[in-house]
Write a protein that holds these residues in place. Structure first.
Motif, PDB file in Angstrom:
ATOM      1  N   ALA A 150       0.844  -1.189   0.000  1.00  0.00           N
ATOM      2  CA  ALA A 150       0.000   0.000   0.000  1.00  0.00           C
ATOM      3  C   ALA A 150       0.881   1.241   0.000  1.00  0.00           C
ATOM      4  CB  ALA A 150      -0.908  -0.008   1.218  1.00  0.00           C
ATOM      5  N   GLY A 151       0.369   2.324  -0.545  1.00  0.00           N
ATOM      6  CA  GLY A 151       1.109   3.573  -0.538  1.00  0.00           C
ATOM      7  C   GLY A 151       1.100   4.206  -1.915  1.00  0.00           C
ATOM      8  N   HIS A 152       1.880   5.250  -2.062  1.00  0.00           N
ATOM      9  CA  HIS A 152       1.935   6.005  -3.305  1.00  0.00           C
ATOM     10  C   HIS A 152       3.355   6.074  -3.814  1.00  0.00           C
ATOM     11  CE1 HIS A 152      -2.169   7.467  -2.867  1.00  0.00           C
ATOM     12  NE2 HIS A 152      -1.883   7.708  -1.599  1.00  0.00           N
ATOM     13  N   ASN A 153       3.495   6.027  -5.094  1.00  0.00           N
ATOM     14  CA  ASN A 153       4.770   6.284  -5.757  1.00  0.00           C
ATOM     15  C   ASN A 153       4.571   7.502  -6.637  1.00  0.00           C
ATOM     16  OD1 ASN A 153       6.083   3.986  -4.748  1.00  0.00           O
ATOM     17  ND2 ASN A 153       5.132   2.736  -6.321  1.00  0.00           N
ATOM     18  N   ARG A 154       5.427   8.461  -6.483  1.00  0.00           N
ATOM     19  CA  ARG A 154       5.328   9.671  -7.295  1.00  0.00           C
ATOM     20  C   ARG A 154       6.684   9.989  -7.877  1.00  0.00           C
ATOM     21  NH1 ARG A 154       0.518  12.957  -4.947  1.00  0.00           N
ATOM     22  NH2 ARG A 154      -0.333  11.328  -3.658  1.00  0.00           N
ATOM     23  N   ILE A 155       6.667  10.357  -9.131  1.00  0.00           N
ATOM     24  CA  ILE A 155       7.892  10.760  -9.808  1.00  0.00           C
ATOM     25  C   ILE A 155       7.813  12.264  -9.999  1.00  0.00           C
ATOM     26  CG2 ILE A 155       9.302  10.490 -11.875  1.00  0.00           C
ATOM     27  CD1 ILE A 155       7.991   7.715 -12.205  1.00  0.00           C
TER      28      ILE A 155
END
Length: 127
Positions: free
Chosen positions: A15-20
Motif C-alpha cells: 500500500a502507498g503512493h509512488n510519485r515521480i
C-alpha cells in the motif's frame, strides 16, 4: 523465515503512493531526447503540459548532423546519421516516447519536437 517491515517479496504489492517528480521526469526526457538526436542532455529543453489527463512533452533541442563538407565528399553520410533532419525528428518522437514510458512508467499522450539548431558531429549515428 520471517520477514521484517522493510522486506518485500517479489510480486507482493504494498500500500502507498509512488510519485515521480517533474524534475525527475524532465531529466529522463532530456536524456532520452539527447540519446535519440545525438546531442548532450544539457542542450535539450523539456516542458510538460496536461493533455486531457495525460502528459504531453514539448522538446526544444538541437540535432547532430554531419559536416557539410563530409556530405559533399560522401552523400551517404546523411543516411549514416539516420536520414534527413525531418525524418530523424519524426522517428525520434516514437523512440523518446517509448524510452520515457519504459524508464518512468508515465503515460504520455504525445511528444512535440522543435529543432532549434544543428550540432556538427563527425561520429556516425548507430541504430
Amino acid at each position: 523465515m520471517s520477514s521484517t517491515a522493510g522486506e518485500v517479496s517479489r510480486g507482493t504489492a504494498m500500500a502507498g503512493h509512488n510519485r515521480i517528480s517533474t524534475q525527475a521526469l524532465t531529466s529522463v526526457a532530456r536524456a532520452a531526447a539527447a540519446e535519440a538526436l545525438g546531442v548532450p542532455p544539457h542542450e535539450v529543453r523539456a516542458d510538460w503540459s496536461d493533455d486531457e489527463g495525460l502528459l504531453a512533452l514539448s522538446l526544444v533541442t538541437p540535432i547532430a548532423v554531419p559536416a557539410l563538407t563530409a556530405v559533399l565528399r560522401d552523400p551517404g553520410q546523411v543516411a549514416a546519421f539516420g536520414g534527413s533532419i525531418r525524418d530523424r525528428a519524426v522517428a525520434a518522437k516514437g523512440d523518446i516516447l517509448r524510452r520515457i514510458v519504459e524508464l518512468s512508467g508515465a503515460q504520455l499522450s504525445r511528444v512535440d519536437i522543435r529543432i532549434s539548431g544543428a550540432t556538427v558531429s563527425e561520429r556516425r549515428r548507430v541504430r
